[in-house]
Design a protein around this motif. Structure first.
Motif, mmCIF file in Angstrom:
data_model
loop_
_atom_site.group_PDB
_atom_site.id
_atom_site.type_symbol
_atom_site.label_atom_id
_atom_site.label_comp_id
_atom_site.label_asym_id
_atom_site.label_seq_id
_atom_site.Cartn_x
_atom_site.Cartn_y
_atom_site.Cartn_z
ATOM 1 N N PRO A 97 5.111 11.837 7.857
ATOM 2 C CA PRO A 97 4.711 10.895 8.994
ATOM 3 C C PRO A 97 3.451 10.919 9.424
ATOM 4 O O PRO A 97 2.524 11.814 9.394
ATOM 5 C CB PRO A 97 5.720 11.841 10.163
ATOM 6 C CG PRO A 97 5.502 13.239 9.551
ATOM 7 C CD PRO A 97 5.730 13.335 8.048
ATOM 8 N N GLY A 98 3.135 9.858 10.059
ATOM 9 C CA GLY A 98 1.819 9.463 10.517
ATOM 10 C C GLY A 98 0.893 8.512 9.422
ATOM 11 O O GLY A 98 -0.047 8.068 10.044
ATOM 12 N N VAL A 99 1.473 8.717 8.108
ATOM 13 C CA VAL A 99 0.800 7.951 7.303
ATOM 14 C C VAL A 99 1.623 6.992 6.538
ATOM 15 O O VAL A 99 2.847 7.455 6.282
ATOM 16 C CB VAL A 99 -0.377 8.750 6.429
ATOM 17 C CG1 VAL A 99 -1.399 9.389 7.318
ATOM 18 C CG2 VAL A 99 0.583 9.552 5.675
ATOM 19 N N THR A 100 1.076 5.909 6.024
ATOM 20 C CA THR A 100 1.818 5.034 4.889
ATOM 21 C C THR A 100 0.993 4.779 3.638
ATOM 22 O O THR A 100 -0.163 4.731 3.839
ATOM 23 C CB THR A 100 2.304 3.857 5.487
ATOM 24 O OG1 THR A 100 3.018 3.270 4.645
ATOM 25 C CG2 THR A 100 0.936 2.915 6.011
ATOM 26 N N LEU A 101 1.836 4.861 2.544
ATOM 27 C CA LEU A 101 1.005 4.716 1.313
ATOM 28 C C LEU A 101 0.826 3.114 1.062
ATOM 29 O O LEU A 101 1.744 2.518 0.631
ATOM 30 C CB LEU A 101 1.895 5.340 0.058
ATOM 31 C CG LEU A 101 1.105 5.200 -1.376
ATOM 32 C CD1 LEU A 101 -0.117 5.871 -1.329
ATOM 33 C CD2 LEU A 101 2.001 5.632 -2.239
ATOM 34 N N GLN A 102 -0.526 2.540 1.081
ATOM 35 C CA GLN A 102 -0.717 1.360 1.139
ATOM 36 C C GLN A 102 -0.852 0.898 -0.205
ATOM 37 O O GLN A 102 -0.673 -0.429 -0.600
ATOM 38 C CB GLN A 102 -1.823 0.929 1.906
ATOM 39 C CG GLN A 102 -1.421 0.826 3.437
ATOM 40 C CD GLN A 102 -2.327 0.295 4.393
ATOM 41 O OE1 GLN A 102 -3.579 0.105 3.913
ATOM 42 N NE2 GLN A 102 -2.086 -0.179 5.649
ATOM 43 N N GLY A 103 -1.518 1.624 -1.064
ATOM 44 C CA GLY A 103 -1.829 1.082 -2.596
ATOM 45 C C GLY A 103 -2.751 2.301 -3.152
ATOM 46 O O GLY A 103 -3.100 3.787 -2.653
ATOM 47 N N ILE A 104 -3.411 1.642 -4.107
ATOM 48 C CA ILE A 104 -4.185 2.731 -5.121
ATOM 49 C C ILE A 104 -5.343 1.857 -5.244
ATOM 50 O O ILE A 104 -5.678 0.531 -5.169
ATOM 51 C CB ILE A 104 -3.515 3.053 -6.429
ATOM 52 C CG1 ILE A 104 -3.081 1.780 -7.238
ATOM 53 C CG2 ILE A 104 -2.464 3.742 -6.209
ATOM 54 C CD1 ILE A 104 -2.955 2.235 -8.600
ATOM 55 N N GLY A 105 -6.479 2.697 -5.747
ATOM 56 C CA GLY A 105 -7.969 1.915 -6.039
ATOM 57 C C GLY A 105 -8.466 2.661 -7.063
ATOM 58 O O GLY A 105 -8.341 3.818 -7.317
ATOM 59 N N ALA A 106 -9.573 2.268 -7.617
ATOM 60 C CA ALA A 106 -10.404 2.904 -8.677
ATOM 61 C C ALA A 106 -12.021 2.440 -8.261
ATOM 62 O O ALA A 106 -12.231 1.257 -7.811
ATOM 63 C CB ALA A 106 -10.393 2.887 -9.898
#
Length: 373
Positions: A150-159
């Motif tokens: 709770p408190g965060v959301t997975l928005q994506g990935i990067g490199a």
């Protein structure tokens, strides 16, 4: 105006952003404007946004706070893994951050709950640069842990590519990044909003005819600010390379004996770099030094050459008539020189905003080509 100073042409920054946004948009890729080299300067950030950048990004929370202090309310992402000690500040100032450590993500989640918000997490993957990033085989497991917090959301990935090892990304590496996004989604949970494929060094890949796959964002700083591709230093077609000009004042002129050969030769190409007309070189000293910028990252006007520098003196040899004391010399900078000069306390930033008569008429100088129009 005071010296030394940096003259910033906001029109040229807007133009460079517009051009990249247009060309990358045709490839299904958006632009995040990176402001770290300009220390989060609000007017420069706004020029990026006016040029079509969908969001901003910076590596230091102090720069983000500078942007927020001027009322800028759009999305800003912290692109360096947050310091554990700054979790509350990151959540209060940034919509999202790039992360590699589950301990830090847990702290961000707790801070977001205290703040009554939800903080976006973009997981950075190690794809060969050997700087920051989660190893691919661990990515799905960590993504699942983030989804459950709770408190965060997975928005994506990067490199990151070419940041530490100086190597441009390959098409197979970029395809592997897309496949990692697909793998995370197969593990369950909502679709990833962002697949951030790197920075300015990725432009040759983006315009090289390769499939962009899941990559839908590039983080662009150097290409927008200086109009060049970082690894080669080549100018990008249609873009301005002189949006930033360093101006320094001449404090002494004259001719002095020199302990080294007067004719300066490039040891690699054996090309004559500089040979004064007389016996002793005509010299000028500028009020600039190592405390202000990366001296070796400066490009002097034709007919002038760097003789040497100390902390506060910049000695220039010239084939031309030396400029008078009190006059100014205009100098171009590479990315490292720009970054240091923008953070130097004794260099003033002077904003120019000469609105063009057309969308690409900030200046009339010829520009070389790397990316096709």
């Amino acid at each position: 105006m005071s010296c030394p100073r940096i003259e910033v042409d906001l029109c040229k920054i807007r133009h460079n952003t517009q051009l990249l946004v247009k060309r990358l948009g045709l490839r299904g890729v958006g632009v995040t404007g990176v402001t770290k080299a300009v220390c989060g300067h609000p007017a420069i950030a706004q020029a990026m946004l006016d040029g079509g950048a969908t969001a901003l990004a910076d590596s230091r929370i102090s720069n983000v706070q500078r942007l927020r202090s001027t009322g800028l309310s759009g999305p800003i992402t912290l692109i360096r893994t947050p310091m554990l000690s700054q979790a509350d500040e990151v959540v209060q100032s940034c919509e999202a951050s790039f992360n590699t450590e589950i301990l830090v993500i847990s702290a961000l989640a707790a801070a977001a709950i205290r703040n009554g918000s939800v903080h976006g997490i973009i997981l950075m993957v190690e794809m060969g640069d050997r700087r920051d990033g989660i190893f691919p085989e661990k990515l799905a497991e960590i993504a699942q842990q983030v989804r459950q917090m709770p408190g965060v959301t997975l928005q994506g990935i990067g490199a990151n590519f070419a940041c530490l090892n100086g190597r441009a990304p390959t098409a197979p590496q970029m395809a592997a990044l897309s496949e990692l996004a697909n793998e995370i989604e197969r593990e369950g949970g909502p679709s990833l909003k962002i697949v951030s494929g790197g920075g300015s060094a990725n432009l040759p890949w983006a315009f090289g005819g390769h499939a962009t796959g899941r990559v839908n964002d590039l983080r662009l700083g150097e290409a927008i600010l200086l109009g060049v591709e970082p690894l080669s230093g080549d100018r990008i077609g249609g873009m301005h390379t002189d949006a930033f000009t360093l101006v320094a004042e001449v404090i002494e002129t004259g001719a002095k004996p020199t302990p080294f050969p007067i004719a300066l030769i490039d040891p690699t190409t054996e090309r004559l770099l500089f040979k004064p007309a007389g016996g002793a070189p005509a010299l000028m000293i500028l009020a600039l030094g190592h405390q202000d910028t990366d001296i070796l990252g400066l490009s002097l006007p034709a007919g002038n050459v760097l003789i040497g520098a100390t902390s506060d003196h910049f000695v220039v040899g010239t084939n031309l008539s030396p400029q008078r004391v009190g006059s100014e010399m205009k100098i171009q900078m590479n990315y490292n020189a720009l970054m240091l000069a923008m953070s130097a306390p004794d260099i003033e930033v002077s904003l120019l905003d000469n609105l063009p008569s057309g969308p690409s008429e900030c200046s009339k100088h010829e520009i070389g080509h790397l990316v096709p129009a």
